[in-house]
Design an enzyme around this catalytic site. Structure first.
Site, PDB file in Angstrom:
ATOM      1  N   SER A  50       0.794  -1.238   0.000  1.00 54.84           N
ATOM      2  CA  SER A  50       0.000   0.000   0.000  1.00 54.84           C
ATOM      3  C   SER A  50       0.823   1.284   0.000  1.00 54.84           C
ATOM      4  O   SER A  50       0.245   2.369  -0.018  1.00 54.84           O
ATOM      5  CB  SER A  50      -0.949   0.010   1.192  1.00 54.84           C
ATOM      6  OG  SER A  50      -2.028  -0.854   0.924  1.00 54.84           O
ATOM      7  N   LYS A  53      -0.067   3.806  -2.547  1.00 48.93           N
ATOM      8  CA  LYS A  53      -1.108   4.836  -2.387  1.00 48.93           C
ATOM      9  C   LYS A  53      -0.534   6.249  -2.259  1.00 48.93           C
ATOM     10  O   LYS A  53      -1.262   7.226  -2.414  1.00 48.93           O
ATOM     11  CB  LYS A  53      -2.013   4.486  -1.202  1.00 48.93           C
ATOM     12  CG  LYS A  53      -2.863   3.241  -1.466  1.00 48.93           C
ATOM     13  CD  LYS A  53      -3.712   2.861  -0.280  1.00 48.93           C
ATOM     14  CE  LYS A  53      -4.588   1.669  -0.609  1.00 48.93           C
ATOM     15  NZ  LYS A  53      -4.394   0.539   0.278  1.00 48.93           N
ATOM     16  N   SER A 112      -5.761   3.189   4.968  1.00 47.97           N
ATOM     17  CA  SER A 112      -5.233   2.579   3.746  1.00 47.97           C
ATOM     18  C   SER A 112      -6.356   1.969   2.906  1.00 47.97           C
ATOM     19  O   SER A 112      -6.266   0.839   2.434  1.00 47.97           O
ATOM     20  CB  SER A 112      -4.184   1.513   4.101  1.00 47.97           C
ATOM     21  OG  SER A 112      -3.380   1.222   2.994  1.00 47.97           O
TER      22      SER A 112
END
Length: 278
Positions: A50, A53, A112
């Site tokens: 993640s 992101k 997240s």
């Protein structure tokens, strides 16, 4: 004095020992000067989880005439995506709610949320179908990576749930985070430990969404200001981190650490070292 009257260099003599980290890859730099302070296989391509992101947020914040208060209607496709990817982290967005772009950035970066990432990709990608918009958004992620000189990076997803070609390096992710931190909205979001956001429901009422940051450096490391956690079956445990002390900001990345606790320990060690040598 050494034999023969040569002086030892005080800077050299005082250099602190280089820390040892569990993570397979690591990189740290002085955020103001871009000076490299630590490397460990810093240019080896690895799965990023993640931490991807950060680029999702950076692409959104780089849009022309961005209105952070514009509202996005939450589609069933976003929650279906979370269910389909049964390990996906989620902002628990509710179908039919209207959520602002700014709120989606909190939902993206704190819990997240892969649903928030999907909503942003759908909103800011160009195309006549959702699939085309998502593809276009991922294209924007890759062209931004090129612009930023991220030579060993490629994205094939908007959230880090990769399809075999989602990778970066500690050096590239640090470069990306440093660039993203130039946006005040990004800085505000990633240093937030938790937030309550009022969103509009389908019926025109309101509900409060509560999101807590997965980055446990915030509040446990003095001066921590971000940035983003990542994990996954292949990525293991990753963290892009930054802290400011005495007017100095140190920023870095660890990729493929062995556990959540080790990821945090690795980052703290690298920050401590970074402040000594920055």
């Amino acid at each position: 004095m050494l034999a023969g009257g040569a002086l030892t260099s005080p800077a050299h003599a005082a250099a602190p020992p280089k820390p040892s980290i569990v993570a397979k890859g690591g990189y740290v730099m002085n955020n103001a000067t871009g000076k490299t302070l630590f490397t460990k296989t810093a240019d080896t391509r690895r799965s990023t989880g993640s931490t991807t992101k950060i680029m999702t947020a950076r692409v959104v914040l780089g849009q022309r005439n961005l209105n952070l208060n514009s509202k996005v209607k939450i589609d069933k496709a976003y929650s279906d995506y979370i269910v389909r990817n049964n390990y996906a982290s989620s902002a628990r967005l509710i179908v039919g709610d209207k959520v602002t772009v700014r709120q989606l950035l909190y939902g993206l970066m704190l819990p997240s949320g892969c649903d928030a990432a999907y909503a942003l990709a759908d909103k800011f990608g160009k195309g006549s179908t959702r699939a085309k918009r998502v593809k276009n958004f991922i294209g924007q992620m890759n062209s931004t990576a090129k612009t930023l000189g991220m030579r060993n990076t490629h994205f094939d997803s908007f959230d880090g749930i990769g399809h075999g070609a989602n990778y970066s390096t500690p050096r590239d992710l640090t470069k990306l985070a440093s660039n993203a931190m130039k946006y005040s909205t990004f800085r505000t979001v990633v240093k937030t430990k938790s937030t309550k956001q009022k969103v509009t429901t389908k019926s025109g009422g309101y509900r409060n969404m509560s999101w807590t940051n997965t980055n446990n450096l915030l509040g446990s490391y003095r001066g921590a200001i971000g940035v983003k956690t990542g994990s996954g079956p292949e990525a293991k445990y990753c963290l892009v981190f930054a802290a400011t002390r005495n007017g100095k900001t140190v920023i870095g990345t660890v990729l493929t650490s062995s556990s959540l606790a080790n990821r945090t320990k690795d980052a703290k060690k690298l920050l401590d070292y970074g402040f000594k040598v920055a």
